[in-house]
Design a protein around this motif. Sequence first.
Motif, PDB file in Angstrom:
ATOM      1  N   GLY A   1       0.799  -1.231   0.000  1.00  0.00           N
ATOM      2  CA  GLY A   1       0.000   0.000   0.000  1.00  0.00           C
ATOM      3  C   GLY A   1       0.826   1.272   0.000  1.00  0.00           C
ATOM      4  N   LYS A   2       2.087   1.180  -0.413  1.00  0.00           N
ATOM      5  CA  LYS A   2       2.996   2.344  -0.344  1.00  0.00           C
ATOM      6  C   LYS A   2       2.443   3.556  -1.115  1.00  0.00           C
ATOM      7  CE  LYS A   2       6.323  -0.114  -2.162  1.00  0.00           C
ATOM      8  NZ  LYS A   2       5.886  -1.490  -2.309  1.00  0.00           N
ATOM      9  N   SER A   3       1.970   3.310  -2.346  1.00  0.00           N
ATOM     10  CA  SER A   3       1.501   4.430  -3.179  1.00  0.00           C
ATOM     11  C   SER A   3       0.277   5.107  -2.562  1.00  0.00           C
ATOM     12  CB  SER A   3       1.149   3.946  -4.595  1.00  0.00           C
ATOM     13  OG  SER A   3       2.298   3.428  -5.214  1.00  0.00           O
TER      14      SER A   3
ATOM     15  N   THR B   1       8.066   6.630  -7.113  1.00  0.00           N
ATOM     16  CA  THR B   1       9.152   6.317  -8.063  1.00  0.00           C
ATOM     17  C   THR B   1       8.636   5.559  -9.292  1.00  0.00           C
ATOM     18  OG1 THR B   1       9.819   4.305  -6.857  1.00  0.00           O
ATOM     19  CG2 THR B   1      10.963   6.353  -6.298  1.00  0.00           C
ATOM     20  N   ASP B   2       7.759   4.581  -9.091  1.00  0.00           N
ATOM     21  CA  ASP B   2       7.232   3.845 -10.259  1.00  0.00           C
ATOM     22  C   ASP B   2       6.462   4.781 -11.189  1.00  0.00           C
ATOM     23  OD1 ASP B   2       8.318   1.430  -9.541  1.00  0.00           O
ATOM     24  OD2 ASP B   2       6.457   0.563  -8.788  1.00  0.00           O
ATOM     25  N   HIS B   3       5.639   5.652 -10.608  1.00  0.00           N
ATOM     26  CA  HIS B   3       4.853   6.566 -11.453  1.00  0.00           C
ATOM     27  C   HIS B   3       5.754   7.535 -12.212  1.00  0.00           C
ATOM     28  CE1 HIS B   3       0.962   5.925  -8.909  1.00  0.00           C
ATOM     29  NE2 HIS B   3       1.295   4.883  -9.630  1.00  0.00           N
TER      30      HIS B   3
ATOM     31  N   PHE C   1      15.843  -1.089 -15.732  1.00  0.00           N
ATOM     32  CA  PHE C   1      14.855  -0.512 -14.812  1.00  0.00           C
ATOM     33  C   PHE C   1      15.531  -0.159 -13.487  1.00  0.00           C
ATOM     34  CE2 PHE C   1      12.065  -1.275 -11.144  1.00  0.00           C
ATOM     35  CZ  PHE C   1      11.115  -0.279 -11.353  1.00  0.00           C
ATOM     36  N   ARG C   2      16.341  -1.079 -12.968  1.00  0.00           N
ATOM     37  CA  ARG C   2      17.014  -0.841 -11.672  1.00  0.00           C
ATOM     38  C   ARG C   2      17.985   0.334 -11.772  1.00  0.00           C
ATOM     39  NH1 ARG C   2      13.452  -3.019  -8.407  1.00  0.00           N
ATOM     40  NH2 ARG C   2      13.091  -5.209  -8.832  1.00  0.00           N
ATOM     41  N   ARG C   3      18.648   0.468 -12.920  1.00  0.00           N
ATOM     42  CA  ARG C   3      19.593   1.576 -13.108  1.00  0.00           C
ATOM     43  C   ARG C   3      18.831   2.913 -13.076  1.00  0.00           C
ATOM     44  NH1 ARG C   3      22.674   4.380 -16.501  1.00  0.00           N
ATOM     45  NH2 ARG C   3      21.204   4.152 -18.202  1.00  0.00           N
TER      46      ARG C   3
ATOM     47  N   GLY D   1       9.466   1.616  -5.093  1.00  0.00           N
ATOM     48  CA  GLY D   1       9.126   0.291  -5.590  1.00  0.00           C
ATOM     49  C   GLY D   1       9.623  -0.758  -4.597  1.00  0.00           C
ATOM     50  N   GLY D   2       8.984  -1.920  -4.588  1.00  0.00           N
ATOM     51  CA  GLY D   2       9.294  -2.950  -3.599  1.00  0.00           C
ATOM     52  C   GLY D   2      10.722  -3.478  -3.625  1.00  0.00           C
ATOM     53  N   GLY D   3      11.432  -3.265  -4.742  1.00  0.00           N
ATOM     54  CA  GLY D   3      12.786  -3.807  -4.847  1.00  0.00           C
ATOM     55  C   GLY D   3      13.881  -2.798  -4.547  1.00  0.00           C
TER      56      GLY D   3
ATOM     57  N   HIS E   1      -0.476  -5.778 -12.957  1.00  0.00           N
ATOM     58  CA  HIS E   1       0.508  -4.807 -13.450  1.00  0.00           C
ATOM     59  C   HIS E   1       1.919  -5.018 -12.900  1.00  0.00           C
ATOM     60  CE1 HIS E   1      -0.941  -3.069  -9.665  1.00  0.00           C
ATOM     61  NE2 HIS E   1       0.241  -2.446  -9.591  1.00  0.00           N
ATOM     62  N   ARG E   2       2.169  -6.154 -12.221  1.00  0.00           N
ATOM     63  CA  ARG E   2       3.496  -6.325 -11.633  1.00  0.00           C
ATOM     64  C   ARG E   2       4.294  -7.392 -12.379  1.00  0.00           C
ATOM     65  NH1 ARG E   2       0.329  -5.123  -6.982  1.00  0.00           N
ATOM     66  NH2 ARG E   2       1.117  -3.222  -6.016  1.00  0.00           N
ATOM     67  N   PRO E   3       5.357  -6.954 -13.087  1.00  0.00           N
ATOM     68  CA  PRO E   3       6.120  -7.898 -13.903  1.00  0.00           C
ATOM     69  C   PRO E   3       6.682  -9.077 -13.110  1.00  0.00           C
ATOM     70  CG  PRO E   3       7.254  -5.764 -13.732  1.00  0.00           C
ATOM     71  CD  PRO E   3       5.880  -5.583 -13.193  1.00  0.00           C
ATOM     72  N   LEU E   4       7.065  -8.848 -11.833  1.00  0.00           N
ATOM     73  CA  LEU E   4       7.671  -9.935 -11.068  1.00  0.00           C
ATOM     74  C   LEU E   4       6.661 -11.011 -10.639  1.00  0.00           C
ATOM     75  CD1 LEU E   4      10.256  -8.143  -8.751  1.00  0.00           C
ATOM     76  CD2 LEU E   4      10.596  -9.147 -10.997  1.00  0.00           C
ATOM     77  N   LEU E   5       5.378 -10.698 -10.782  1.00  0.00           N
ATOM     78  CA  LEU E   5       4.355 -11.671 -10.384  1.00  0.00           C
ATOM     79  C   LEU E   5       3.621 -12.260 -11.586  1.00  0.00           C
ATOM     80  CD1 LEU E   5       2.832  -9.820  -7.266  1.00  0.00           C
ATOM     81  CD2 LEU E   5       4.694 -11.491  -7.338  1.00  0.00           C
TER      82      LEU E   5
ATOM     83  N   GLN F   1      13.209 -13.552   1.479  1.00  0.00           N
ATOM     84  CA  GLN F   1      14.499 -13.133   0.917  1.00  0.00           C
ATOM     85  C   GLN F   1      14.732 -11.629   1.151  1.00  0.00           C
ATOM     86  OE1 GLN F   1      14.536 -14.465  -3.198  1.00  0.00           O
ATOM     87  NE2 GLN F   1      15.790 -12.697  -3.706  1.00  0.00           N
ATOM     88  N   ARG F   2      13.670 -10.849   1.077  1.00  0.00           N
ATOM     89  CA  ARG F   2      13.817  -9.391   1.166  1.00  0.00           C
ATOM     90  C   ARG F   2      13.670  -8.816   2.568  1.00  0.00           C
ATOM     91  NH1 ARG F   2      10.703  -6.925  -4.044  1.00  0.00           N
ATOM     92  NH2 ARG F   2      12.292  -7.414  -5.594  1.00  0.00           N
ATOM     93  N   THR F   3      13.027  -9.555   3.463  1.00  0.00           N
ATOM     94  CA  THR F   3      12.723  -8.990   4.784  1.00  0.00           C
ATOM     95  C   THR F   3      13.946  -8.439   5.518  1.00  0.00           C
ATOM     96  OG1 THR F   3      10.659 -10.169   5.016  1.00  0.00           O
ATOM     97  CG2 THR F   3      11.718  -9.518   7.051  1.00  0.00           C
TER      98      THR F   3
END
Length: 180
Positions: free
Chosen positions: A18-20, A37-39, A61-63, A83-85, A121-125, A141-143
């Motif tokens: 729910g960040k956005s 940042t995504d927007h 994208f990361r760059r 973004g989550g990453g 809308h999420r490429p990673l999913l 992995q991310r926590t």
Amino acid sequence: MTHSGLTNLVLIGFMGAGKSTVARICARRLGMTLCDTDHILETRFQASITQVFAQLGEKEFRRQETNLVQELSTGSRQVIATGGGVVMNPMNVAALRATGLVILLNADTDTIVERVRHQTHRPLLMGVTDLPTHIASLLAQRTPAYREAAHCTVEIRGLTAAESAANVINLFKTISGEGK
Ligand code: S3P
């Protein structure tokens, strides 16, 4: 614990936390500039994040995400939804923490699965068949990175976006001394 001088408010956390939405509410209530940042990247590329991933690849994208984070971190009185990453790159974390109070919107697997289940809308999913297992694994992995990046945490389980935002605002006012 005070962190005076941190004039930005930065929201981090997993996809679907729910960040956005929370950032939008916080920016309005605090009279601060909203930066998502995504927007911003979608506007710059004139393409959705999914299209950016497909056409330029995740590495590019990361760059671009890192360039934007560096740029935003030089500003002040912004609510920055990331973004989550973003936390996976220590350079991003250092930049965000230099000028911002970093708050983790912490969500459990069940809550995330429920929220992202019908979103596309999420490429990673995309194309993931066993969503709960995939999300549980990525979250585990991310926590550690989320925990390390955050000055403090808001647990979002069972809260509406407005309730999460109210908790975030309280922390921001108390800890940074800003927005009073
Ligand atoms: C990503 C999360 C997305 C977006 C991109 C990558 C990630 O943002 O930046 O799809 O690596 O977790 P949200 O967290 O807003 O979904």
